[in-house]
Motif scaffolding. Structure first.
Motif, PDB file in Angstrom:
ATOM      1  N   ALA A   8       0.835  -1.206   0.000  1.00 46.73           N
ATOM      2  CA  ALA A   8       0.000   0.000   0.000  1.00 46.73           C
ATOM      3  C   ALA A   8       0.867   1.252   0.000  1.00 46.73           C
ATOM      4  CB  ALA A   8      -0.924  -0.015   1.211  1.00 46.73           C
ATOM      5  N   MET A   9       1.968   1.211   0.737  1.00 45.66           N
ATOM      6  CA  MET A   9       2.878   2.357   0.771  1.00 45.66           C
ATOM      7  C   MET A   9       3.523   2.573  -0.592  1.00 45.66           C
ATOM      8  SD  MET A   9       5.999   3.076   3.475  1.00 45.66           S
ATOM      9  CE  MET A   9       4.875   2.605   4.815  1.00 45.66           C
ATOM     10  N   ARG A  10       3.948   1.477  -1.230  1.00 42.61           N
ATOM     11  CA  ARG A  10       4.512   1.580  -2.586  1.00 42.61           C
ATOM     12  C   ARG A  10       3.507   2.238  -3.530  1.00 42.61           C
ATOM     13  NH1 ARG A  10       5.671  -4.102  -2.632  1.00 42.61           N
ATOM     14  NH2 ARG A  10       7.751  -4.507  -1.834  1.00 42.61           N
ATOM     15  N   SER A  11       2.279   1.732  -3.512  1.00 43.84           N
ATOM     16  CA  SER A  11       1.249   2.233  -4.413  1.00 43.84           C
ATOM     17  C   SER A  11       0.989   3.723  -4.186  1.00 43.84           C
ATOM     18  CB  SER A  11      -0.041   1.432  -4.217  1.00 43.84           C
ATOM     19  OG  SER A  11      -1.061   1.905  -5.050  1.00 43.84           O
ATOM     20  N   SER A  12       0.924   4.125  -2.924  1.00 40.77           N
ATOM     21  CA  SER A  12       0.688   5.535  -2.604  1.00 40.77           C
ATOM     22  C   SER A  12       1.839   6.407  -3.083  1.00 40.77           C
ATOM     23  CB  SER A  12       0.505   5.691  -1.092  1.00 40.77           C
ATOM     24  OG  SER A  12       0.410   7.052  -0.736  1.00 40.77           O
ATOM     25  N   LEU A  13       3.070   5.972  -2.828  1.00 41.73           N
ATOM     26  CA  LEU A  13       4.231   6.755  -3.255  1.00 41.73           C
ATOM     27  C   LEU A  13       4.302   6.849  -4.773  1.00 41.73           C
ATOM     28  CD1 LEU A  13       6.943   5.495  -0.744  1.00 41.73           C
ATOM     29  CD2 LEU A  13       6.169   7.851  -1.004  1.00 41.73           C
ATOM     30  N   LYS A  14       4.019   5.755  -5.473  1.00 42.71           N
ATOM     31  CA  LYS A  14       4.067   5.787  -6.932  1.00 42.71           C
ATOM     32  C   LYS A  14       3.023   6.760  -7.486  1.00 42.71           C
ATOM     33  CE  LYS A  14       4.533   1.743  -9.062  1.00 42.71           C
ATOM     34  NZ  LYS A  14       4.438   0.296  -9.342  1.00 42.71           N
ATOM     35  N   SER A  15       1.846   6.791  -6.910  1.00 46.19           N
ATOM     36  CA  SER A  15       0.819   7.732  -7.376  1.00 46.19           C
ATOM     37  C   SER A  15       1.285   9.168  -7.187  1.00 46.19           C
ATOM     38  CB  SER A  15      -0.486   7.503  -6.600  1.00 46.19           C
ATOM     39  OG  SER A  15      -1.032   6.236  -6.895  1.00 46.19           O
ATOM     40  N   ARG A  16       1.897   9.452  -6.048  1.00 42.78           N
ATOM     41  CA  ARG A  16       2.388  10.807  -5.794  1.00 42.78           C
ATOM     42  C   ARG A  16       3.551  11.152  -6.722  1.00 42.78           C
ATOM     43  NH1 ARG A  16       3.734  10.941   0.417  1.00 42.78           N
ATOM     44  NH2 ARG A  16       4.280  13.103  -0.086  1.00 42.78           N
ATOM     45  N   ILE A  17       4.417  10.173  -6.978  1.00 43.40           N
ATOM     46  CA  ILE A  17       5.542  10.407  -7.888  1.00 43.40           C
ATOM     47  C   ILE A  17       5.045  10.704  -9.294  1.00 43.40           C
ATOM     48  CG2 ILE A  17       7.462   9.248  -9.067  1.00 43.40           C
ATOM     49  CD1 ILE A  17       7.963   7.756  -6.372  1.00 43.40           C
ATOM     50  N   PHE A  18       4.107   9.906  -9.799  1.00 42.22           N
ATOM     51  CA  PHE A  18       3.618  10.102 -11.159  1.00 42.22           C
ATOM     52  C   PHE A  18       2.942  11.459 -11.313  1.00 42.22           C
ATOM     53  CE2 PHE A  18       3.125   5.212 -11.493  1.00 42.22           C
ATOM     54  CZ  PHE A  18       4.475   5.080 -11.728  1.00 42.22           C
ATOM     55  N   ALA A  19       2.159  11.859 -10.305  1.00 48.82           N
ATOM     56  CA  ALA A  19       1.486  13.154 -10.371  1.00 48.82           C
ATOM     57  C   ALA A  19       2.494  14.295 -10.381  1.00 48.82           C
ATOM     58  CB  ALA A  19       0.521  13.302  -9.190  1.00 48.82           C
TER      59      ALA A  19
END
Length: 242
Positions: free
Chosen positions: A10-21
């Motif tokens: 879940a942490m990976r997924s959240s960080l990736k979403s923030r990185i992509f944005a």
């Protein structure tokens, strides 16, 4: 253990979403302010310890089918001056930027360019005048020993080819321009990098032609370039843009 794994995912997924944005808002780093760059690189640092791939350089030397790096990767962010400076060119607009690692140990760095003037024209007019070219730098990858994440590079060739000319496919008789780069002998490399006869200079700590894989999963890659320095973040794509 299962709960911990779910929390990490879940942490990976959240960080990736923030990185992509953040990467999209900064136009892959080309339009990043110092504050933007600091935010993105902190996010990339935060996700690095969560990389699920224990030995990201595995299989590169032999071109193994299951090598974790084997894929076509499209850039979503860079802080490397040799790439980010392209965005400031008054003549050329930068299209897709890729690291094509589907034929390991060969890795091809690809940059698509088009005349910046076309961006100022109405879409219907620009389409009819569409002109683009593709630059390729071919390298041969070599995992550095005792690392698991550091990949050395030897630069072999540079190629330029047209993708479109005034809205038309380039003629078949127009070949790409390709230049093979001179290859230095191991003896000369030992002298340059100051290593002994027993050491392979391609693996020398003083040899700056390398990158470190700081994060790698099934669709996201982060690397730190040795020289001239800078970070790259990329997503997995099926192929180069046509």
């Amino acid at each position: 253990a299962a709960a911990d794994a779910e929390a990490v995912a879940a942490m990976r997924s959240s960080l990736k979403s923030r990185i992509f944005a953040a990467c999209a808002a900064s136009d892959r780093g080309f339009a990043a302010s110092p504050a933007d760059r600091s935010e993105i690189e902190q996010l990339l640092a935060d996700i690095s310890p969560l990389s699920p791939t224990e030995e990201p350089s595995r299989g590169i030397a032999t071109g193994a089918v299951d090598a974790p790096l084997r894929a076509c990767w499209r850039l979503v962010y860079t802080s490397a001056s040799d790439v980010s400076s392209l965005g400031a060119s008054p003549l050329a607009a930068v299209g897709g930027i890729y690291q094509d690692a589907r034929e390991l140990p060969v890795i091809v760095n690809v940059i698509d360019l088009s005349p910046r003037l076309l961006q100022n024209l109405p879409p219907s007019t620009a389409m009819g005048l569409a002109t683009a070219s593709r630059l390729k730098v071919t390298t041969r990858a070599r995992p550095r020993p005792n690392s698991g994440a550091r990949v050395g590079l030897s630069f072999e060739a540079v190629q330029a080819e047209p993708l479109a000319i005034l809205g038309q496919d380039p003629p078949a008789w127009l070949p790409p321009l390709k230049f093979d780069l001179p290859q230095l002998g191991l003896g000369l490399q030992r002298s340059i990098f100051g290593v002994s006869e027993e050491e392979d200079p391609r693996d020398a700590e003083s040899n700056p032609a390398f990158f470190d894989i700081t994060y790698l999963d099934e669709d996201f890659l982060v690397i730190q370039q040795g020289s001239p320095g800078g970070m790259f973040a990329a997503v997995k794509v099926p192929d180069l843009a046509k």
